[in-house]
Design an enzyme around this catalytic site. Structure first.
Site, PDB file in Angstrom:
ATOM      1  N   ASP A 130      -3.872  -9.122   2.828  1.00 14.86           N
ATOM      2  CA  ASP A 130      -5.296  -8.969   3.156  1.00 14.86           C
ATOM      3  C   ASP A 130      -6.160  -9.416   1.980  1.00 14.86           C
ATOM      4  O   ASP A 130      -7.385  -9.477   2.076  1.00 14.86           O
ATOM      5  CB  ASP A 130      -5.619  -7.531   3.606  1.00 14.86           C
ATOM      6  CG  ASP A 130      -5.297  -6.488   2.554  1.00 14.86           C
ATOM      7  OD1 ASP A 130      -4.798  -6.847   1.468  1.00 14.86           O
ATOM      8  OD2 ASP A 130      -5.544  -5.282   2.816  1.00 14.86           O
ATOM      9  N   SER A 131      -5.499  -9.801   0.865  1.00 15.49           N
ATOM     10  CA  SER A 131      -6.215 -10.420  -0.247  1.00 15.49           C
ATOM     11  C   SER A 131      -6.835 -11.741   0.189  1.00 15.49           C
ATOM     12  O   SER A 131      -7.627 -12.333  -0.542  1.00 15.49           O
ATOM     13  CB  SER A 131      -5.269 -10.635  -1.438  1.00 15.49           C
ATOM     14  OG  SER A 131      -4.098 -11.325  -1.039  1.00 15.49           O
ATOM     15  N   ASP A 140       0.065  -8.418   6.487  1.00 13.14           N
ATOM     16  CA  ASP A 140      -0.610  -7.193   6.036  1.00 13.14           C
ATOM     17  C   ASP A 140      -1.433  -6.591   7.169  1.00 13.14           C
ATOM     18  O   ASP A 140      -2.193  -7.310   7.835  1.00 13.14           O
ATOM     19  CB  ASP A 140      -1.578  -7.560   4.901  1.00 13.14           C
ATOM     20  CG  ASP A 140      -1.378  -6.720   3.670  1.00 13.14           C
ATOM     21  OD1 ASP A 140      -0.640  -5.718   3.722  1.00 13.14           O
ATOM     22  OD2 ASP A 140      -1.962  -7.078   2.629  1.00 13.14           O
ATOM     23  N   LYS A 195       3.101  -4.996   6.527  1.00 13.64           N
ATOM     24  CA  LYS A 195       2.947  -4.154   5.332  1.00 13.64           C
ATOM     25  C   LYS A 195       1.753  -3.226   5.545  1.00 13.64           C
ATOM     26  O   LYS A 195       0.756  -3.630   6.138  1.00 13.64           O
ATOM     27  CB  LYS A 195       2.722  -5.005   4.080  1.00 13.64           C
ATOM     28  CG  LYS A 195       2.472  -4.167   2.807  1.00 13.64           C
ATOM     29  CD  LYS A 195       2.530  -4.996   1.557  1.00 13.64           C
ATOM     30  CE  LYS A 195       1.271  -5.712   1.208  1.00 13.64           C
ATOM     31  NZ  LYS A 195       0.076  -4.866   1.018  1.00 13.64           N
ATOM     32  N   GLU A 224      -0.549   0.063   3.414  1.00 14.78           N
ATOM     33  CA  GLU A 224      -0.777   0.794   2.169  1.00 14.78           C
ATOM     34  C   GLU A 224      -0.730   2.295   2.440  1.00 14.78           C
ATOM     35  O   GLU A 224      -1.273   2.754   3.447  1.00 14.78           O
ATOM     36  CB  GLU A 224      -2.151   0.419   1.588  1.00 14.78           C
ATOM     37  CG  GLU A 224      -2.269  -1.046   1.220  1.00 14.78           C
ATOM     38  CD  GLU A 224      -3.627  -1.415   0.607  1.00 14.78           C
ATOM     39  OE1 GLU A 224      -4.458  -0.519   0.373  1.00 14.78           O
ATOM     40  OE2 GLU A 224      -3.842  -2.620   0.362  1.00 14.78           O
ATOM     41  N   GLU A 251       2.120  -1.355  -6.955  1.00 17.05           N
ATOM     42  CA  GLU A 251       1.064  -2.124  -7.629  1.00 17.05           C
ATOM     43  C   GLU A 251       0.453  -1.351  -8.792  1.00 17.05           C
ATOM     44  O   GLU A 251       0.057  -0.195  -8.647  1.00 17.05           O
ATOM     45  CB  GLU A 251      -0.027  -2.498  -6.603  1.00 17.05           C
ATOM     46  CG  GLU A 251      -1.147  -3.323  -7.224  1.00 17.05           C
ATOM     47  CD  GLU A 251      -2.011  -4.072  -6.223  1.00 17.05           C
ATOM     48  OE1 GLU A 251      -1.685  -4.089  -5.014  1.00 17.05           O
ATOM     49  OE2 GLU A 251      -3.022  -4.664  -6.663  1.00 17.05           O
TER      50      GLU A 251
HETATM   51  O1  KIV Z   1      -2.921  -8.405  -0.128  1.00 21.39           O
HETATM   52  C1  KIV Z   1      -2.147  -8.727  -1.019  1.00 21.39           C
HETATM   53  O2  KIV Z   1      -2.144  -9.880  -1.486  1.00 21.39           O
HETATM   54  C2  KIV Z   1      -1.201  -7.732  -1.513  1.00 21.39           C
HETATM   55  C3  KIV Z   1      -0.277  -8.116  -2.622  1.00 21.39           C
HETATM   56  C4  KIV Z   1      -0.954  -8.546  -3.838  1.00 21.39           C
HETATM   57  C5  KIV Z   1       0.755  -7.108  -2.878  1.00 21.39           C
HETATM   58  O3  KIV Z   1      -1.161  -6.665  -1.006  1.00 21.39           O
END
Ligand code: KIV
Length: 270
Positions: free
Chosen positions: A48-49, A87, A117, A119, A186
């Site tokens: 989600d980055s 994500d 993924k 959190e 992280e």
């Molecule tokens: O969203 C992302 O890029 C991440 C990673 C940096 C672990 O969660």
């Protein structure tokens, strides 16, 4: 013709058992995903980055499910070998388990990823267990969890105080017990990441968590020096591609303005 074996969640577990380090990176589009896959990256995370790196947002909070599905499609179409993980964005799994199931299912069915993924630690263990029971592999993510930035108030390292260290260890165990196939850790002290890595049977993938994790992940655009808005201490810049691109585009603009591009060879006769 020999076919490169696909990396699966089982491969990652075997890699931990054989003490082979896992190399993971983020990918958001087809072109980059293909380059990373060809170069031998084991796991491609459609993070989600994408919100901060590609959409110019300040945090990861605003990215939507529809946007994540789109980016997952682009990446999964390119990956021949790497495991592709999508994500789950903010509020796609926190409202309720049914919601989590539907949205994780969308990433698999529409986004064509092979795992998701999310959190969170102990609080999300029941969600992880439900997704896993439905056949959806889940990667956990503990320590600094950027979706909770407004609650934390800063991107400082986590797990400095003893109580927080105990909580993170409990979080990792709960995720592993719930069936998570790997856990991203992280921005926590290296010693704590080492303790967690030894305590859980599933691979840990560190980002700013020191060298003892079973694998490492970075944001691709950070390591290539393409994303330069900020630079966390844990980023190693392998290239300075923003500078390279700036120089190339500067050369192009100069050539156009001077009339030296296109040349006769770059033009059609007749
Ligand atoms: O969203 C992302 O890029 C991440 C990673 C940096 C672990 O969660």
């Amino acid at each position: 013709m020999s076919k490169t074996p696909k990396v699966t969640t089982h491969t990652l577990r075997e890699m931990k058992a054989q003490q082979q380090r896992i190399a993971a990176l983020t990918a958001y589009d087809h072109l980059f995903a293909g380059l990373l896959d060809n170069a031998g990256v084991d796991v491609l995370l459609v993070g989600d980055s994408v919100a901060t790196v590609m959409q110019g947002r300040d945090t990861t909070v605003p990215v939507t499910m529809d946007e994540m599905v789109y980016h997952c499609q682009l990446v999964s179409r390119a990956a021949k070998r790497a495991l592709v993980v999508g994500d789950l964005p903010f509020l796609s799994y926190q409202v309720g388990i049914e919601d989590a199931l539907r949205n994780a299912g969308r990433l698999l069915k529409e986004g064509m990823v092979e795992a998701v993924k999310l959190e969170g630690g102990c609080d999300f263990a029941p969600t992880v267990a439900r997704l896993v029971a439905a056949g959806i592999p889940v990667m956990g993510h503990i320590g600094l969890t950027p979706q909770s930035i407004h609650q934390f108030g800063s991107y400082r390292a986590r797990g400095q105080a003893e109580a927080e260290q105990r909580q993170l260890l409990a979080d990792a165990r709960a995720l592993a017990d719930a069936g998570a196939f790997a856990i991203v850790i992280e921005k926590v002290p290296s010693a704590l990441a080492a303790q967690i890595t030894a305590a859980v049977p599933v691979p840990t993938i560190g980002i700013g968590a020191g060298p003892t994790c079973d694998g490492q992940i970075l944001v691709t655009h950070d390591l290539l020096g393409l994303f330069t808005r900020f630079r966390p201490r844990f980023v190693r810049r392998y290239r300075e591609l923003a500078q390279e691109i700036g120089a190339a585009i500067g050369d192009y603009c100069r050539d156009v303005r001077q009339g030296s591009f296109p040349s006769a060879d770059e033009s059609y006769g007749g």
